[in-house]
Every structure is written in C-alpha cells, then in structure tokens.
Motif scaffolding. Structure first.
Motif, short mmCIF file in Angstrom:
data_model
loop_
_atom_site.label_atom_id
_atom_site.label_comp_id
_atom_site.label_asym_id
_atom_site.label_seq_id
_atom_site.Cartn_x
_atom_site.Cartn_y
_atom_site.Cartn_z
N ILE A 181 0.86 -1.18 0.00
CA ILE A 181 0.00 0.00 0.00
C ILE A 181 0.90 1.24 0.00
CG2 ILE A 181 -1.80 1.23 1.30
CD1 ILE A 181 -2.69 -1.59 0.48
N GLY A 182 0.86 2.01 -1.07
CA GLY A 182 1.73 3.20 -1.18
C GLY A 182 3.16 2.78 -1.44
N PHE A 183 3.36 2.04 -2.54
CA PHE A 183 4.68 1.41 -2.81
C PHE A 183 5.77 2.41 -3.17
CE2 PHE A 183 1.90 0.86 -6.56
CZ PHE A 183 2.57 1.67 -7.48
N ILE B 213 -0.66 -0.56 -4.70
CA ILE B 213 -1.40 0.64 -5.09
C ILE B 213 -0.64 1.88 -4.62
CG2 ILE B 213 -3.72 -0.39 -5.15
CD1 ILE B 213 -4.31 0.78 -2.47
N ASP B 214 -0.72 2.88 -5.46
CA ASP B 214 -0.13 4.19 -5.15
C ASP B 214 -0.85 5.18 -6.06
OD1 ASP B 214 2.93 5.06 -3.84
OD2 ASP B 214 1.80 6.52 -5.03
N PHE B 215 -1.15 6.36 -5.54
CA PHE B 215 -1.91 7.28 -6.40
C PHE B 215 -1.03 8.15 -7.30
CE2 PHE B 215 -2.91 10.64 -2.78
CZ PHE B 215 -1.55 10.88 -2.63
N TYR C 275 -4.07 4.26 -7.68
CA TYR C 275 -5.35 4.33 -6.94
C TYR C 275 -5.13 5.03 -5.60
CZ TYR C 275 -10.03 2.81 -5.63
OH TYR C 275 -11.36 2.79 -5.28
N ASP C 276 -6.15 5.75 -5.18
CA ASP C 276 -6.10 6.47 -3.90
C ASP C 276 -6.61 5.54 -2.80
OD1 ASP C 276 -6.55 8.08 -1.72
OD2 ASP C 276 -7.57 9.67 -2.84
N PHE C 277 -5.72 5.14 -1.88
CA PHE C 277 -6.15 4.15 -0.88
C PHE C 277 -7.12 4.72 0.16
CE2 PHE C 277 -1.65 5.00 0.70
CZ PHE C 277 -1.99 5.72 1.84
N SER C 278 -7.31 6.04 0.16
CA SER C 278 -8.33 6.57 1.07
C SER C 278 -9.73 6.13 0.61
CB SER C 278 -8.24 8.09 1.17
OG SER C 278 -8.60 8.68 -0.05
N SER D 174 2.94 -1.98 4.19
CA SER D 174 2.88 -0.56 3.87
C SER D 174 3.97 0.17 4.66
CB SER D 174 1.51 0.01 4.26
OG SER D 174 1.43 1.37 3.89
N THR D 175 4.78 0.94 3.96
CA THR D 175 5.81 1.69 4.69
C THR D 175 5.66 3.18 4.40
OG1 THR D 175 7.36 1.20 2.89
CG2 THR D 175 7.55 -0.13 4.87
N TYR D 176 5.61 3.92 5.47
CA TYR D 176 5.58 5.38 5.43
C TYR D 176 4.49 5.94 4.53
CZ TYR D 176 9.81 4.69 8.04
OH TYR D 176 10.69 4.28 9.01
C1 LIG Z 1 6.80 8.38 1.80
S1 LIG Z 1 6.33 7.49 0.39
C2 LIG Z 1 6.78 5.83 0.86
C3 LIG Z 1 7.00 4.97 -0.32
C4 LIG Z 1 7.42 3.53 -0.03
N1 LIG Z 1 6.43 2.79 0.68
C5 LIG Z 1 8.74 3.50 0.69
O1 LIG Z 1 8.76 3.14 1.88
O2 LIG Z 1 9.75 3.83 0.08
C6 LIG Z 1 4.55 7.47 0.52
C7 LIG Z 1 3.86 6.92 -0.74
O3 LIG Z 1 2.47 6.80 -0.47
C8 LIG Z 1 1.75 7.29 -1.59
N2 LIG Z 1 0.45 7.75 -1.08
C9 LIG Z 1 0.22 8.68 -0.12
N3 LIG Z 1 -1.10 8.82 0.08
C10 LIG Z 1 -1.71 7.96 -0.77
C11 LIG Z 1 -3.08 7.65 -1.04
N4 LIG Z 1 -4.08 8.24 -0.39
N5 LIG Z 1 -3.35 6.72 -1.98
C12 LIG Z 1 -2.33 6.10 -2.65
N6 LIG Z 1 -1.03 6.36 -2.45
C13 LIG Z 1 -0.72 7.28 -1.52
C14 LIG Z 1 2.61 8.39 -2.18
O4 LIG Z 1 2.34 8.60 -3.54
C15 LIG Z 1 4.01 7.84 -1.94
O5 LIG Z 1 4.45 7.07 -3.04
#
Ligand SMILES: C[S@@+](CC[C@H](N)C(=O)[O-])C[C@H]1O[C@@H](n2cnc3c(N)ncnc32)[C@H](O)[C@@H]1O
Length: 167
Positions: A9-11, A30-32, A52-55, A72-74
């Motif tokens: 989630i949010g890759f 998924i990542d938006f 896709y927006d995970f919200s 999911s990280t960060y």
């Molecule tokens: C700080 S980055 C972390 C990326 C990765 N997980 C890592 O640890 O390297 C946060 C990621 O979450 C995605 N993101 C944030 N809010 C999101 C949402 N509502 N839906 C989908 N992706 C989202 C951002 O586009 C970004 O790629």
C-alpha cells in the motif's frame, strides 16, 4: 509451491517491494502517484501495480484477491485514525487465514512517547497522523497484534487474524 502474494500500500518507487519481487514474491500494489507507478513498474515489470487512492479503499481489480502479506511503509500516516481503522478492517478480509498485515511507519507505543518526540523534535507535521500502538491495539482485541520499535520515532505494527480455531 504456490508463490507468496504481497500487496504493498503506497509502494512509492518500490524500494521495499523490489527486494521481494527479486526474491520471487508475487507483487501487487497501489499508489496514487503516476510518477511513482512508472518508476516502480520499470523496476518490477511483472508486478500488478495500480494507480489508486487508498483513502477510497482498494481498486476493483484487487477486491477478490487474498494475500499472504499486506505491507505498507511510510504511507498510512496520510489517513486519519478512523480511516486507518476502517482500511485495516477492509484489508484484514483480504488476508489468507494465516496472512499478516505489516505496517512500518512513524509510530509510537504510547501517546506520551509521541508527545515526548514532538517536544524533542521541535517541528511537527500536523497533517500526518501517526499510529499510537496501545490505542490501535484496543480497537483490535481479537487479533494478534504487536509493535516493534525501530527508532525513537518509528515502529512496525504486525497484525494477524487469530486462526478460526481460537475464535
Ligand atoms: C513516503 S512514500 C513511501 C513509499 C514507499 N512505501 C517506501 O517506503 O519507500 C509514501 C507513498 O504513499 C503514496 N500515497 C500517499 N497517500 C496515498 C493515497 N491516499 N493513496 C495512494 N497512495 C498514496 C505516495 O504517492 C508515496 O508514493
């Protein structure tokens, strides 16, 4: 042996998932951000990555898939606490019986530790909502949930459904 299915989630650029991809895991994500998706897709051409927006939950294409791990990280700190809980409940339904949700993020075992960190750091992004583990744990009394501290401000939350046997 069946491949291990992992949903990220949010890759982002796939820093974490690329390692799993190289080890033969079946990667979904998924990542938006279109930009992030392009970078990650380049690194992991066979991964099933969705913009896709995970919200809003999960995209239709993923709704009927069960995963061994949802990671999911960060990224989860972008959701309000109530939305995190709603989302985690949704994700739980997509785990195999012995599957696991693993969240690595800025996170604290207690609210007191969060407040302590806020004071020490001196700067804080109020738009980010960090997990307080002992509060989250109360919401999931029937799950096997644990917290591992990895730094003064980050931790890993692991959540498993108890096997049906114990319910
Ligand atoms: C700080 S980055 C972390 C990326 C990765 N997980 C890592 O640890 O390297 C946060 C990621 O979450 C995605 N993101 C944030 N809010 C999101 C949402 N509502 N839906 C989908 N992706 C989202 C951002 O586009 C970004 O790629």
């Amino acid at each position: 042996m069946a491949t291990i299915k992992v949903l990220d989630i949010g890759f982002g650029t796939g820093v974490l998932t690329k390692k799993l991809y190289d080890d033969g895991y079946e990667i979904y994500g998924i990542d938006f951000s279109r930009k992030m998706l392009e970078i990650a897709k380049d690194k992991m051409p066979s991964a099933k990555l969705h913009q896709y927006d995970f919200s809003k939950g999960l995209p239709k294409e993923l709704e009927n898939i069960q995963f061994d791990y949802i990671i999911s990280t960060y990224a989860m700190h972008h959701l309000e606490d109530k939305d995190k809980i709603k989302f985690i409940n949704k994700l739980k339904k997509q785990l195999f019986n012995d599957g696991e949700i693993i969240i690595g993020d800025i996170a604290f075992e207690t609210r007191a530790l969060l407040e302590q960190c806020k004071i020490k750091t001196g700067e804080w992004d109020d738009e980010e909502i960090y997990i307080v583990f002992d509060e989250l744990k109360k919401i999931f009394p029937k799950e096997d949930i644990s917290f591992t501290t990895i730094s003064h401000c980050a931790g890993i939350i692991q959540l498993k459904n108890y096997p049906n046997l114990y319910l």
